[in-house]
Enzyme design. Structure first.
Site, PDB file in Angstrom:
ATOM      1  N   ASP A   1       0.815  -1.213   0.000  1.00 25.01           N
ATOM      2  CA  ASP A   1       0.000   0.000   0.000  1.00 25.01           C
ATOM      3  C   ASP A   1       0.852   1.267   0.000  1.00 25.01           C
ATOM      4  OD1 ASP A   1      -2.471  -1.260  -0.074  1.00 25.01           O
ATOM      5  OD2 ASP A   1      -2.551  -1.502   2.092  1.00 25.01           O
TER       6      ASP A   1
ATOM      7  N   ASP B   1      -3.993  14.957  20.985  1.00 27.84           N
ATOM      8  CA  ASP B   1      -2.694  14.794  20.330  1.00 27.84           C
ATOM      9  C   ASP B   1      -2.740  15.274  18.884  1.00 27.84           C
ATOM     10  OD1 ASP B   1      -1.570  13.767  22.595  1.00 27.84           O
ATOM     11  OD2 ASP B   1      -1.517  11.686  21.911  1.00 27.84           O
TER      12      ASP B   1
ATOM     13  N   ALA C   1      -7.166   3.061   7.270  1.00 29.57           N
ATOM     14  CA  ALA C   1      -5.740   3.174   7.611  1.00 29.57           C
ATOM     15  C   ALA C   1      -5.579   3.854   8.969  1.00 29.57           C
ATOM     16  CB  ALA C   1      -5.013   3.918   6.489  1.00 29.57           C
ATOM     17  N   TYR C   2      -4.864   4.968   9.024  1.00 24.54           N
ATOM     18  CA  TYR C   2      -4.619   5.682  10.286  1.00 24.54           C
ATOM     19  C   TYR C   2      -5.933   6.026  10.987  1.00 24.54           C
ATOM     20  CZ  TYR C   2      -2.252   9.124  13.329  1.00 24.54           C
ATOM     21  OH  TYR C   2      -1.753   9.829  14.388  1.00 24.54           O
TER      22      TYR C   2
ATOM     23  N   ASN D   1      -5.025   9.244   1.361  1.00 24.59           N
ATOM     24  CA  ASN D   1      -5.581   8.637   2.572  1.00 24.59           C
ATOM     25  C   ASN D   1      -6.124   9.661   3.555  1.00 24.59           C
ATOM     26  OD1 ASN D   1      -5.236   6.012   1.836  1.00 24.59           O
ATOM     27  ND2 ASN D   1      -3.531   5.577   3.213  1.00 24.59           N
ATOM     28  N   GLU D   2      -5.234  10.507   4.083  1.00 21.79           N
ATOM     29  CA  GLU D   2      -5.673  11.442   5.113  1.00 21.79           C
ATOM     30  C   GLU D   2      -4.732  12.632   5.238  1.00 21.79           C
ATOM     31  OE1 GLU D   2      -2.553   9.267   6.571  1.00 21.79           O
ATOM     32  OE2 GLU D   2      -4.455   8.169   6.562  1.00 21.79           O
TER      33      GLU D   2
ATOM     34  N   ALA E   1     -11.248   5.851   1.035  1.00 20.41           N
ATOM     35  CA  ALA E   1     -10.129   4.945   0.750  1.00 20.41           C
ATOM     36  C   ALA E   1      -9.139   4.908   1.898  1.00 20.41           C
ATOM     37  CB  ALA E   1      -9.425   5.362  -0.538  1.00 20.41           C
TER      38      ALA E   1
END
Length: 258
Positions: A44, A146, A158-159, A116-117, A154
């Site tokens: 990825d 934080d 993930a994170y 992604n982000e 998509a």
């Protein structure tokens, strides 16, 4: 769909390089500038690098990835045989990157894109203090955490998922706004907003509590404020085997227990 000119790119890992040598013996390949489809070998992370390379160089080619990494969420199964047939049967998905317009404390301005982000992260041991607005309206006067991230469908597995954010169906038309280790407001665990939203984030007291903004792997430190939107001017096209399409994977991910 039928493609006539494949180009091959591979991660530098020994596993991906070995697979590339195998494919070179089986099919005819073309330079990137002459190709109508990209075959990408890796994981990825390598797929994200490939998509960013296309964005940075204004290439508009579909990508068929084969997994020679770890998770391979954006990849297909590695099989050297019947590649042309797989391309004919492949299902195409169009994804749009996030656009991050960031400004540092010193006034430097940068534009980055993320598949992604986009994440806002504290730089020191001090918790971050952020003001968040959506479409010009302040929705959180002060988030103490934080950090916070905005994820595409998509990227929602993930994170965003690691931060306890929601998994978004591919065709949801939504973005996930997810805090990272939030302290206040205590009951706020994030939000889902339409993907046409304009999300503004302002760092409260950036001198005492510095933050960085990260668009996938690209970081801008000592950030003062960012604006995040979905960039529909730069579509990216991913190809998947019919039984392993992106929307199916996102749906299945919601029911995984480990």
């Amino acid at each position: 769909m039928k493609f006539n000119r494949m180009t091959l790119i591979a991660s530098p890992t020994p596993k991906a390089q070995k697979a590339a040598e195998e494919l070179k013996k089986l099919y005819q390949w073309y330079p990137l500038e002459e190709a109508d489809v990209i075959i990408a070998l890796g994981g990825d992370g390598f797929m994200l690098q490939t998509l960013h390379h296309l964005l940075d160089n204004s290439f508009n080619l579909p990508v068929f990835g084969m997994n020679l990494g770890t998770v391979g969420f954006l990849m297909n199964e590695w099989r050297p045989s019947n590649l042309l047939r797989r391309l004919i049967r492949a299902k195409q998905f169009t994804v749009y990157p996030l656009r991050m317009d960031g400004q540092t404390v010193s006034g430097e301005q940068k534009i980055y894109r993320a598949i992604n982000e986009v994440s806002m992260l504290r730089e020191t041991r001090q918790t971050a203090h952020l003001e968040i607005s959506v479409d010009g309206r302040i929705v959180l006067p002060e988030l103490v955490s934080d950090g916070v991230l905005v994820a595409t469908p998509a990227g929602s597995t993930a994170y965003n998922l690691s931060a306890d954010g929601p998994i978004l169906p591919f065709d949801s038309g939504m973005l996930a706004l997810t805090p990272i280790s939030p302290f206040r407001p205590r009951r706020w665990r994030g939000a889902i907003v339409p993907d046409g939203s304009i999300i503004d984030m302002r760092v409260v007291d950036p001198d005492k509590r510095p933050m960085s903004a990260v668009a996938d792997q690209r970081e801008l430190r000592e950030i003062a404020n960012v604006t995040i939107t979905l960039d529909r001017t730069t579509p990216l096209h991913l190809l998947f085997d019919p039984n392993h399409a992106l929307d199916d994977r996102i749906a299945r991910e919601q029911f995984r227990l480990c």
